[in-house]
Design a protein around this motif. Structure first.
Motif, PDB file in Angstrom:
ATOM      1  N   ILE A  34      50.535  36.830  39.391  1.00  0.00           N
ATOM      2  CA  ILE A  34      49.200  36.230  39.326  1.00  0.00           C
ATOM      3  C   ILE A  34      48.425  36.534  40.599  1.00  0.00           C
ATOM      4  CG2 ILE A  34      48.004  33.989  39.369  1.00  0.00           C
ATOM      5  CD1 ILE A  34      50.021  33.105  37.175  1.00  0.00           C
ATOM      6  N   LYS A  35      49.065  36.378  41.739  1.00  0.00           N
ATOM      7  CA  LYS A  35      48.410  36.692  43.008  1.00  0.00           C
ATOM      8  C   LYS A  35      48.081  38.180  43.106  1.00  0.00           C
ATOM      9  CE  LYS A  35      47.949  32.862  45.179  1.00  0.00           C
ATOM     10  NZ  LYS A  35      46.612  32.376  45.484  1.00  0.00           N
ATOM     11  N   GLY A  36      48.995  39.016  42.608  1.00  0.00           N
ATOM     12  CA  GLY A  36      48.772  40.459  42.634  1.00  0.00           C
ATOM     13  C   GLY A  36      47.585  40.895  41.793  1.00  0.00           C
ATOM     14  N   LEU A  37      47.287  40.125  40.766  1.00  0.00           N
ATOM     15  CA  LEU A  37      46.122  40.418  39.933  1.00  0.00           C
ATOM     16  C   LEU A  37      44.822  39.948  40.586  1.00  0.00           C
ATOM     17  CD1 LEU A  37      47.543  39.350  36.449  1.00  0.00           C
ATOM     18  CD2 LEU A  37      47.078  41.685  37.241  1.00  0.00           C
ATOM     19  N   GLY A  38      44.958  39.124  41.620  1.00  0.00           N
ATOM     20  CA  GLY A  38      43.773  38.586  42.286  1.00  0.00           C
ATOM     21  C   GLY A  38      43.275  37.300  41.659  1.00  0.00           C
ATOM     22  N   ALA A  39      44.069  36.703  40.779  1.00  0.00           N
ATOM     23  CA  ALA A  39      43.656  35.458  40.132  1.00  0.00           C
ATOM     24  C   ALA A  39      43.689  34.312  41.134  1.00  0.00           C
ATOM     25  CB  ALA A  39      44.576  35.147  38.951  1.00  0.00           C
ATOM     26  N   ILE A  40      42.912  33.295  40.838  1.00  0.00           N
ATOM     27  CA  ILE A  40      42.926  32.085  41.648  1.00  0.00           C
ATOM     28  C   ILE A  40      43.520  30.959  40.802  1.00  0.00           C
ATOM     29  CG2 ILE A  40      40.983  32.720  43.110  1.00  0.00           C
ATOM     30  CD1 ILE A  40      39.255  30.812  41.312  1.00  0.00           C
ATOM     31  N   TYR A  41      44.091  30.009  41.480  1.00  0.00           N
ATOM     32  CA  TYR A  41      44.617  28.834  40.795  1.00  0.00           C
ATOM     33  C   TYR A  41      43.557  27.742  40.770  1.00  0.00           C
ATOM     34  CZ  TYR A  41      49.398  30.421  40.229  1.00  0.00           C
ATOM     35  OH  TYR A  41      50.511  31.099  39.814  1.00  0.00           O
ATOM     36  N   GLU A  98      42.114  38.349  51.670  1.00  0.00           N
ATOM     37  CA  GLU A  98      42.772  39.653  51.554  1.00  0.00           C
ATOM     38  C   GLU A  98      42.120  40.681  52.482  1.00  0.00           C
ATOM     39  OE1 GLU A  98      44.484  39.866  47.044  1.00  0.00           O
ATOM     40  OE2 GLU A  98      42.307  40.050  47.271  1.00  0.00           O
ATOM     41  N   TYR A  99      40.798  40.665  52.525  1.00  0.00           N
ATOM     42  CA  TYR A  99      40.096  41.580  53.428  1.00  0.00           C
ATOM     43  C   TYR A  99      40.488  41.290  54.882  1.00  0.00           C
ATOM     44  CZ  TYR A  99      36.930  43.242  49.710  1.00  0.00           C
ATOM     45  OH  TYR A  99      36.398  43.821  48.576  1.00  0.00           O
ATOM     46  N   GLU A 100      40.575  40.019  55.224  1.00  0.00           N
ATOM     47  CA  GLU A 100      40.938  39.648  56.589  1.00  0.00           C
ATOM     48  C   GLU A 100      42.342  40.125  56.932  1.00  0.00           C
ATOM     49  OE1 GLU A 100      40.344  38.598  60.284  1.00  0.00           O
ATOM     50  OE2 GLU A 100      38.771  38.344  58.781  1.00  0.00           O
ATOM     51  N   GLU A 101      43.222  40.104  55.975  1.00  0.00           N
ATOM     52  CA  GLU A 101      44.575  40.604  56.196  1.00  0.00           C
ATOM     53  C   GLU A 101      44.545  42.098  56.534  1.00  0.00           C
ATOM     54  OE1 GLU A 101      48.791  40.151  53.893  1.00  0.00           O
ATOM     55  OE2 GLU A 101      47.094  39.019  53.089  1.00  0.00           O
TER      56      GLU A 101
END
Length: 184
Positions: A34-41, A98-101
């Motif tokens: 789910i995180k890999g898809l970029g989904a939010i909880y 993600e961009y900040e990472e």
């Protein structure tokens, strides 16, 4: 690209699921996907993505995996009636994280180049390693950009950080080439 005024018109995919408690690796695997898809909880076991055919395909495949492991999952397409701006903001915040990472990794990359200068390691092996690292950063950035369908603000700063990395690598490469010329 969706602006704040049109977030209520945005269609979302919502995956509601329950994974068996044991083994715990199943739950962790679903979370990673789910995180890999970029989904939010939106809540525990309730994940959302802006609608696209690719997102729908990915969520349908994940739903199938969940049911095959003995869990339950429902996939819905919805339009937010209230609170759409908050959901879009959460989605953009996830992209900005993600961009900040990547920006942090760019700082590490620049530090590595600086370390090579201090140690006077001007070799093709080091150049190749650093080149591969930059390719990985660019590929990671491309993946995030592909799922950044709402236009998170961190994209520009990340582009600039990657440009600084490319310039540093170009300078390092020139030094490697110069060292090669001196050795002949």
């Amino acid at each position: 690209m969706t602006t704040a005024g049109t977030t209520t018109e945005l269609r979302w995919l919502v995956l509601v699921y329950k994974v068996p408690a044991e083994p715990t690796r199943l739950r962790a695997g679903v979370w990673r996907k789910i995180k890999g898809l970029g989904a939010i909880y939106l809540q525990n076991s309730v994940a959302a993505l802006p609608w696209s055919s690719g997102a729908e395909r990915a969520f349908r495949m994940l739903r199938n995996e969940i049911t095959e492991m003995g869990g339950t999952a429902q996939l819905m397409e919805s339009q937010v009636l209230a609170g759409g701006a908050e959901i879009a903001q959460a989605f953009n915040a996830a992209r900005d994280d993600e961009y900040e990472e990547i920006i942090d990794r760019c700082q590490d990359f620049l530090g590595e180049i600086e370390k090579e200068y201090r140690a006077e390691h001007f070799t093709y092996a080091e150049l190749e390693e650093n080149d591969e690292d930059l390719v990985k950063l660019r590929n990671w950035f491309a993946k995030i950009q592909a799922r950044d369908v709402l236009g998170a603000s961190g994209s520009a700063a990340t582009t600039a950080a990657l440009q600084r990395c490319a310039e540093a690598l170009d300078g390092y490469a020139a030094r490697v080439y110069a060292e090669e010329g001196e050795g002949q």
